[in-house]
Design a protein around this motif. Sequence first.
Motif, mmCIF file in Angstrom:
data_model
loop_
_atom_site.group_PDB
_atom_site.id
_atom_site.type_symbol
_atom_site.label_atom_id
_atom_site.label_comp_id
_atom_site.label_asym_id
_atom_site.label_seq_id
_atom_site.Cartn_x
_atom_site.Cartn_y
_atom_site.Cartn_z
ATOM 1 N N ASP A 169 0.182 1.669 11.783
ATOM 2 C CA ASP A 169 -0.068 1.208 13.156
ATOM 3 C C ASP A 169 -1.213 0.202 13.204
ATOM 4 O O ASP A 169 -1.135 -0.809 13.906
ATOM 5 C CB ASP A 169 -0.380 2.385 14.076
ATOM 6 N N GLN A 170 -2.280 0.467 12.460
ATOM 7 C CA GLN A 170 -3.433 -0.436 12.447
ATOM 8 C C GLN A 170 -3.053 -1.806 11.876
ATOM 9 O O GLN A 170 -3.443 -2.837 12.416
ATOM 10 C CB GLN A 170 -4.587 0.159 11.644
ATOM 11 N N ILE A 171 -2.289 -1.810 10.799
ATOM 12 C CA ILE A 171 -1.852 -3.065 10.182
ATOM 13 C C ILE A 171 -1.010 -3.868 11.169
ATOM 14 O O ILE A 171 -1.178 -5.085 11.302
ATOM 15 C CB ILE A 171 -1.088 -2.781 8.862
ATOM 16 N N LYS A 172 -0.133 -3.191 11.892
ATOM 17 C CA LYS A 172 0.680 -3.874 12.906
ATOM 18 C C LYS A 172 -0.186 -4.435 14.022
ATOM 19 O O LYS A 172 -0.010 -5.580 14.449
ATOM 20 C CB LYS A 172 1.738 -2.924 13.474
ATOM 21 N N VAL A 216 -2.110 10.084 8.323
ATOM 22 C CA VAL A 216 -3.024 8.980 8.029
ATOM 23 C C VAL A 216 -2.238 7.738 7.628
ATOM 24 O O VAL A 216 -2.587 6.615 8.003
ATOM 25 C CB VAL A 216 -4.058 9.383 6.960
ATOM 26 N N ARG A 217 -1.143 7.914 6.900
ATOM 27 C CA ARG A 217 -0.284 6.776 6.557
ATOM 28 C C ARG A 217 0.269 6.130 7.825
ATOM 29 O O ARG A 217 0.265 4.908 7.976
ATOM 30 C CB ARG A 217 0.868 7.197 5.644
ATOM 31 N N VAL A 249 0.846 -1.192 0.000
ATOM 32 C CA VAL A 249 0.000 0.000 0.000
ATOM 33 C C VAL A 249 0.882 1.242 0.000
ATOM 34 O O VAL A 249 1.729 1.410 0.872
ATOM 35 C CB VAL A 249 -0.920 0.015 1.238
ATOM 36 N N PHE A 250 0.669 2.101 -0.994
ATOM 37 C CA PHE A 250 1.433 3.336 -1.114
ATOM 38 C C PHE A 250 0.517 4.530 -0.867
ATOM 39 O O PHE A 250 -0.482 4.702 -1.562
ATOM 40 C CB PHE A 250 2.051 3.467 -2.506
ATOM 41 N N PHE A 251 0.875 5.347 0.122
ATOM 42 C CA PHE A 251 0.158 6.585 0.421
ATOM 43 C C PHE A 251 0.929 7.735 -0.183
ATOM 44 O O PHE A 251 2.107 7.933 0.141
ATOM 45 C CB PHE A 251 0.100 6.819 1.935
ATOM 46 N N LYS A 309 2.495 -10.629 3.838
ATOM 47 C CA LYS A 309 1.301 -9.959 4.362
ATOM 48 C C LYS A 309 1.171 -8.574 3.755
ATOM 49 O O LYS A 309 0.995 -8.459 2.554
ATOM 50 C CB LYS A 309 1.362 -9.910 5.889
ATOM 51 N N VAL A 310 1.250 -7.532 4.571
ATOM 52 C CA VAL A 310 0.992 -6.164 4.114
ATOM 53 C C VAL A 310 2.170 -5.257 4.433
ATOM 54 O O VAL A 310 2.773 -5.359 5.502
ATOM 55 C CB VAL A 310 -0.282 -5.597 4.790
ATOM 56 N N ARG A 311 2.461 -4.350 3.526
ATOM 57 C CA ARG A 311 3.475 -3.318 3.727
ATOM 58 C C ARG A 311 2.832 -1.972 3.423
ATOM 59 O O ARG A 311 2.216 -1.799 2.368
ATOM 60 C CB ARG A 311 4.668 -3.550 2.803
ATOM 61 N N ILE A 312 2.957 -1.030 4.355
ATOM 62 C CA ILE A 312 2.467 0.336 4.161
ATOM 63 C C ILE A 312 3.678 1.205 3.866
ATOM 64 O O ILE A 312 4.635 1.223 4.635
ATOM 65 C CB ILE A 312 1.746 0.866 5.428
ATOM 66 N N ASN A 313 3.644 1.933 2.749
ATOM 67 C CA ASN A 313 4.766 2.768 2.344
ATOM 68 C C ASN A 313 4.348 4.189 2.018
ATOM 69 O O ASN A 313 3.202 4.446 1.651
ATOM 70 C CB ASN A 313 5.457 2.201 1.109
ATOM 71 N N THR A 314 5.320 5.058 2.110
ATOM 72 C CA THR A 314 5.195 6.450 1.694
ATOM 73 C C THR A 314 5.549 6.535 0.218
ATOM 74 O O THR A 314 6.479 5.868 -0.235
ATOM 75 C CB THR A 314 6.186 7.314 2.502
#
Length: 117
Positions: free
Chosen positions: A51-54, A45-46, A23-25, A63-68
Motif C-alpha cells: 500500500d505504501q509503495i502504491k 506488514v507485506r 521485494v519479497f516478504f 519501479k517496485v514490486r512487493i511480493n509474497t
Amino acid sequence: MSSTANENANESKSNESFYKHHVFFCVNQRDDGRECCNQHDAEGVRGYAKDQIKKLGLSGHGKVRINTAGCLDRCEEGPVLVIYPDNVWYHYVDKDDVDEIIHEHIQHGRVVERLKI
C-alpha cells in the motif's frame, strides 16, 4: 532500422530488469510451532508495504514490486524480506522499520545497516 540496430535494441531490453526493486516478504507459517515469519504478522506488514509503495507512486514496470514469498530459510532471523536485484536482506520489527527501508533503500538507494542481515 537495420537488423543490427534491432538486435542491439532487443539485447539492451533483455539486460534491463523489469522492476528496479523486487521485494519479497517471507510470510511462511509453520504448522509445527517452530519460529516463522508469519508469527510476526508478516502478511499484514507485506500488505502495508504494498500500500505504501502504491501511495508513493513507486509501483509498476521499471519501479517496485512487493511480493509474497514462502519460506526463505531465515526464520530464526525473521521476520525477513529481501530486495532484488540488490540482494539485500532485512529483518524488521514493525511498520516503522518497513517505512525506513522504503524511504532509505528504495527511494534513496541507501542500505539500512541497522536492519540488514
